[in-house]
Write an enzyme that holds these catalytic residues in place. Structure first.
Site, mmCIF file in Angstrom:
data_model
loop_
_atom_site.group_PDB
_atom_site.id
_atom_site.type_symbol
_atom_site.label_atom_id
_atom_site.label_comp_id
_atom_site.label_asym_id
_atom_site.label_seq_id
_atom_site.Cartn_x
_atom_site.Cartn_y
_atom_site.Cartn_z
ATOM 1 N N HIS A 49 -6.069 -19.522 10.309
ATOM 2 C CA HIS A 49 -6.323 -18.679 11.834
ATOM 3 C C HIS A 49 -5.070 -18.057 11.921
ATOM 4 O O HIS A 49 -4.006 -18.566 11.504
ATOM 5 C CB HIS A 49 -6.511 -19.705 12.571
ATOM 6 C CG HIS A 49 -7.688 -20.801 12.736
ATOM 7 N ND1 HIS A 49 -7.593 -22.166 12.082
ATOM 8 C CD2 HIS A 49 -8.867 -20.617 13.193
ATOM 9 C CE1 HIS A 49 -8.539 -22.664 12.265
ATOM 10 N NE2 HIS A 49 -9.540 -21.858 12.877
ATOM 11 N N ASP A 109 -2.417 -20.018 13.322
ATOM 12 C CA ASP A 109 -1.762 -21.154 12.455
ATOM 13 C C ASP A 109 -0.631 -20.467 11.838
ATOM 14 O O ASP A 109 0.501 -21.251 11.496
ATOM 15 C CB ASP A 109 -2.728 -21.490 11.174
ATOM 16 C CG ASP A 109 -3.833 -22.107 11.817
ATOM 17 O OD1 ASP A 109 -4.076 -22.397 12.909
ATOM 18 O OD2 ASP A 109 -4.978 -21.683 11.130
HETATM 19 C C1 XUL Z 1 -13.643 -26.785 13.850
HETATM 20 C C2 XUL Z 1 -13.446 -26.237 12.392
HETATM 21 C C3 XUL Z 1 -12.593 -25.006 12.448
HETATM 22 C C4 XUL Z 1 -13.226 -23.928 11.466
HETATM 23 C C5 XUL Z 1 -12.402 -22.584 11.323
HETATM 24 O O1 XUL Z 1 -14.337 -27.827 13.652
HETATM 25 O O2 XUL Z 1 -14.093 -26.483 11.648
HETATM 26 O O3 XUL Z 1 -11.445 -25.438 11.789
HETATM 27 O O4 XUL Z 1 -13.249 -24.129 10.170
HETATM 28 O O5 XUL Z 1 -12.310 -21.871 12.556
#
Ligand code: XUL
Ligand code: CO
Length: 442
Positions: A107, A110
């Site tokens: 993300h 992150d």
């Molecule tokens: C939350 C989840 C996230 C997604 C990406 O449950 O799985 O980490 O993978 O936003």
């Protein structure tokens, strides 16, 4: 793959993890994952396409709603956000190259800490994008997918693309634009949308129809921008039924597929299926995979497991060989992932506090998948598994059954056939036989 470290080595005393075979006593070696071994026409590396998740492995700190952080990293020391983020990226690439894995996922937040200043956040992400480019070039590690975190900042408490306030939606747009720019600049293979808070807590204050239309409009807008910038990769939606919202619009595979169909998004989007999200939706992981495969939409997976005794997203590392063999059967028969791979969306437990634990967690998950791939391939090639299932439907392969499948029989024809052929035989589904067959090959 060379091990890439920065000025400082963060995982000291741990070298590159290598394949040593099932007999090895070395806990820091692969027993089943032999990256270049060919199975069913492709190498293990090509089949499995493992990715390390930036958020759990390098940002998660072991804190839970009841307690403070327990994973105390020394890549978080510096006061300057960009300098701190570069240290974290050094640690990330050291870890990924020590595991000898081909991919990572992130993300935006992150990679580098964000503030509430849109332009400054863009600059921060651009600085780290440049840094990541160098790291990727030096290591051959690639970006499996990027995404924007549209759920942690308090402005998103009522959703991002589905927020009732257009002003919040615009911020989500700005964030996705920057995350797409970074993903494209890094040659990212795919881009993910997980629903986060795209759902509702109470219908009393929610116009569900309008929110879903806004979500579709947002996905179109993001997709059009990325395509205009030359992005050729796949967009994934990652279904999840609830948590953090009471009810999420991307509930499960079937719901997402029909949403994509309704809003004319099928061409650009596929699914990223997460194991524990499937079980939270009241399905098995294999059910969700099969729904995606049958629609030609299995893009990628987030690997983890839940806990049988509770109902939340525990994100544990996968370790159940039976479950993964059944999953690999579906993935292999379905022709593999379209664009994606296996991303470890999993975290070690709060009390697993040694840096080495992060290695054990990944090695265990990687080896279980590799072993499952080998077992599934053997089952498909050597056992009666496929034959038994095919024979179960044999009455539709010829005669009246085949004519029916083609739409050639009326209700009157069915009645006539029923009378002419009398009462059907009782035919076993042989479930226990098949369960034993799986165990025999493990
Ligand atoms: C939350 C989840 C996230 C997604 C990406 O449950 O799985 O980490 O993978 O936003
Ligand atoms: Co996930």
């Amino acid at each position: 793959m060379p091990v890439i470290t920065g000025d400082k080595e963060f995982f000291k005393g741990i070298g590159q993890i290598k394949y040593e075979g099932p007999q090895t006593d070395n806990p820091l070696a692969y027993r089943w994952y032999d990256a270049n071994k060919t199975v069913a026409g492709r190498t293990m590396k090509e089949h499995l396409r493992f990715a390390v998740a930036y958020w759990h492995s390098f940002c998660g700190n072991g804190a839970d709603p009841f307690g403070e952080p327990t994973h105390l990293y020394d890549w978080n020391d510096k006061a300057d956000a960009v300098a701190r983020a570069k240290d974290k990226m050094d640690a990330a690439f050291e870890f990924i190259t020590k595991l000898d894995l081909p991919f990572y996922c992130f993300h935006d937040v992150d990679v580098v800490d964000y503030t509430n200043d849109v332009s400054d956040n863009e600059k921060r992400l651009q600085a780290l994008t440049e840094y990541a480019k160098q790291k990727q070039a030096a290591s051959q590690v690639q970006l499996l997918w990027g995404t924007a975190n549209l759920f942690s900042n308090r402005r998103y408490m009522n959703g991002a693309a589905t927020n009732p306030d257009f002003h919040v939606l615009a911020h989500a747009g700005a964030q996705v634009k920057a995350a797409l720019d970074a993903t494209i600049a890094l040659g990212g293979h795919n881009y993910v949308f997980w629903g986060g808070r795209e759902g509702y807590m109470s219908l009393l204050n929610t116009n569900m129809k309008r929110e879903q239309e806004h979500l579709a409009r947002f996905l179109h807008t993001a997709k059009d921008y990325a395509r205009k910038q030359g992005f050729k990769g796949v967009f994934f939606i990652e279904p999840k039924p609830c948590e953090p919202t009471k009810h999420q619009y991307d509930y499960d595979s079937a719901t997402v597929i029909s949403f994509l169909r309704q809003y004319d998004l099928l061409k650009d989007f596929k699914l990223n299926i997460e194991v524990n999200h499937a079980t939270l939706a009241g399905h098995t992981f294999t059910h969700e995979l099969q729904v995606a495969v049958d629609a030609g939409m299995l893009g990628s997976m987030d690997a983890n497991r839940g806990d049988y005794q509770n109902g939340w997203d525990t994100d544990q590392f996968p370790n159940n060989i039976n479950e993964l063999v059944e999953a690999m059967l579906i993935i292999l028969e379905g022709g593999g992932f379209q664009g994606g791979g296996i991303n470890f969306d999993a975290k070690r437990r709060r009390n697993s506090t040694d840096a080495e634990d992060l290695f054990h967690a990944h090695i265990g998950g990687i080896d279980t998948f590799a072993r499952a791939l080998l077992v599934a391939d053997t089952i498909l090639k050597q056992s009666e598994y496929k034959k038994i299932r095919a024979e179960r439907y044999a009455s539709f392969d010829s005669g009246k059954g085949a004519a029916y499948e083609k739409g050639g029989l009326s209700l009157e024809d069915l009645r006539e056939y029923a009378i002419a052929n009398g009462e059907p035989k009782v035919i076993s589904g042989r479930q226990e036989y098949l369960e034993n067959l799986i165990n025999r090959y493990i």
